[in-house]
Design a protein around this motif. Structure first.
Motif, PDB file in Angstrom:
ATOM      1  N   ASP A  24      -6.874   0.596  -6.366  1.00  0.00           N
ATOM      2  CA  ASP A  24      -6.967   2.054  -6.481  1.00  0.00           C
ATOM      3  C   ASP A  24      -6.779   2.845  -4.801  1.00  0.00           C
ATOM      4  O   ASP A  24      -7.076   2.295  -4.482  1.00  0.00           O
ATOM      5  CB  ASP A  24      -8.387   2.651  -6.774  1.00  0.00           C
ATOM      6  N   THR A  25      -5.519   3.289  -5.081  1.00  0.00           N
ATOM      7  CA  THR A  25      -5.516   4.467  -3.495  1.00  0.00           C
ATOM      8  C   THR A  25      -6.117   5.350  -3.252  1.00  0.00           C
ATOM      9  O   THR A  25      -4.994   6.488  -2.171  1.00  0.00           O
ATOM     10  CB  THR A  25      -3.857   4.160  -3.236  1.00  0.00           C
ATOM     11  N   ALA A  42      -6.759   5.698   0.159  1.00  0.00           N
ATOM     12  CA  ALA A  42      -5.861   5.582   1.570  1.00  0.00           C
ATOM     13  C   ALA A  42      -4.636   6.229   1.400  1.00  0.00           C
ATOM     14  O   ALA A  42      -3.342   6.823   2.131  1.00  0.00           O
ATOM     15  CB  ALA A  42      -5.120   4.216   0.773  1.00  0.00           C
ATOM     16  N   THR A  43      -4.604   7.025  -0.232  1.00  0.00           N
ATOM     17  CA  THR A  43      -3.302   7.960  -0.541  1.00  0.00           C
ATOM     18  C   THR A  43      -1.856   7.203  -1.260  1.00  0.00           C
ATOM     19  O   THR A  43      -1.692   6.339   0.410  1.00  0.00           O
ATOM     20  CB  THR A  43      -2.583   9.155  -0.260  1.00  0.00           C
ATOM     21  N   PRO A  44      -1.550   7.196  -1.805  1.00  0.00           N
ATOM     22  CA  PRO A  44       0.232   6.997  -1.633  1.00  0.00           C
ATOM     23  C   PRO A  44       1.157   7.444  -0.942  1.00  0.00           C
ATOM     24  O   PRO A  44       2.044   6.211  -0.634  1.00  0.00           O
ATOM     25  CB  PRO A  44       0.769   7.461  -3.256  1.00  0.00           C
ATOM     26  N   VAL A  45       0.743   7.876   0.143  1.00  0.00           N
ATOM     27  CA  VAL A  45       1.567   8.226   0.915  1.00  0.00           C
ATOM     28  C   VAL A  45       1.699   6.882   2.388  1.00  0.00           C
ATOM     29  O   VAL A  45       2.175   6.098   2.625  1.00  0.00           O
ATOM     30  CB  VAL A  45       1.524   9.525   1.487  1.00  0.00           C
ATOM     31  N   ILE A  65       2.129  -1.824  -4.617  1.00  0.00           N
ATOM     32  CA  ILE A  65       3.181  -2.356  -5.714  1.00  0.00           C
ATOM     33  C   ILE A  65       3.816  -2.719  -4.545  1.00  0.00           C
ATOM     34  O   ILE A  65       4.852  -3.985  -4.861  1.00  0.00           O
ATOM     35  CB  ILE A  65       3.823  -1.569  -6.392  1.00  0.00           C
ATOM     36  N   GLN A  66       4.661  -2.540  -3.233  1.00  0.00           N
ATOM     37  CA  GLN A  66       5.456  -2.669  -2.873  1.00  0.00           C
ATOM     38  C   GLN A  66       4.241  -4.457  -2.207  1.00  0.00           C
ATOM     39  O   GLN A  66       5.101  -5.548  -1.260  1.00  0.00           O
ATOM     40  CB  GLN A  66       5.641  -2.006  -1.515  1.00  0.00           C
ATOM     41  N   HIS A  67       2.950  -4.624  -1.955  1.00  0.00           N
ATOM     42  CA  HIS A  67       2.820  -5.517  -1.467  1.00  0.00           C
ATOM     43  C   HIS A  67       2.190  -6.835  -2.593  1.00  0.00           C
ATOM     44  O   HIS A  67       1.411  -7.568  -1.851  1.00  0.00           O
ATOM     45  CB  HIS A  67       1.203  -4.882  -0.704  1.00  0.00           C
ATOM     46  N   GLY A  68       3.055  -6.387  -3.763  1.00  0.00           N
ATOM     47  CA  GLY A  68       2.315  -7.609  -5.084  1.00  0.00           C
ATOM     48  C   GLY A  68       1.338  -7.564  -6.037  1.00  0.00           C
ATOM     49  O   GLY A  68       1.135  -7.760  -7.020  1.00  0.00           O
ATOM     50  N   VAL A 119      -1.731   0.072  -9.836  1.00  0.00           N
ATOM     51  CA  VAL A 119      -1.921   0.732  -9.154  1.00  0.00           C
ATOM     52  C   VAL A 119      -2.444   2.421  -9.639  1.00  0.00           C
ATOM     53  O   VAL A 119      -2.070   3.208 -10.581  1.00  0.00           O
ATOM     54  CB  VAL A 119      -0.740   1.390  -7.750  1.00  0.00           C
ATOM     55  N   LEU A 120      -3.551   2.712  -9.064  1.00  0.00           N
ATOM     56  CA  LEU A 120      -4.889   3.591  -9.534  1.00  0.00           C
ATOM     57  C   LEU A 120      -4.481   4.648  -8.542  1.00  0.00           C
ATOM     58  O   LEU A 120      -4.735   4.219  -7.284  1.00  0.00           O
ATOM     59  CB  LEU A 120      -5.962   3.707 -10.190  1.00  0.00           C
TER      60      LEU A 120
END
Length: 87
Positions: free
Chosen positions: A65-66, A69-72, A77-80, A84-85
């Motif tokens: 869950d980001t 942190a926010t998707p920005v 996903i880029q870290h495996g 992602v929520l």
């Protein structure tokens, strides 16, 4: 109280404790790992790459869950991560 009635078992761990996570995955198994990145309310930053590697090793779905942190700032996903929520 609701999840056990539905046949769902829940184990709460410190997501920053990678040794604890691996111990749980080895001994109890899991279907899904879920954590926030950054955790709320303690604002801990978890190691998404290592957690995703452990999940992959034990065939566990890794969901991060980001929201905080926010998707920005963080793209799990880029870290495996598998899922992602954010809200």
């Amino acid at each position: 109280i609701i999840l056990p009635k539905m046949g769902v078992r829940l184990t709460v761990i410190d997501p920053a404790d990678l040794e604890g996570l691996e111990r749980i995955l080895k001994t109890e198994g899991a279907t899904l790992f879920f954590s926030e990145q950054i955790t709320n309310p303690l604002t801990r930053i978890i190691d998404t790459v290592k957690i995703a590697e452990l999940c992959r090793q034990y065939k566990v779905i890794c969901c991060i869950d980001t929201t905080f942190a926010t998707p920005v700032n963080h793209k799990p996903i880029q870290h495996g991560a598998d899922l992602v929520l954010h809200s």
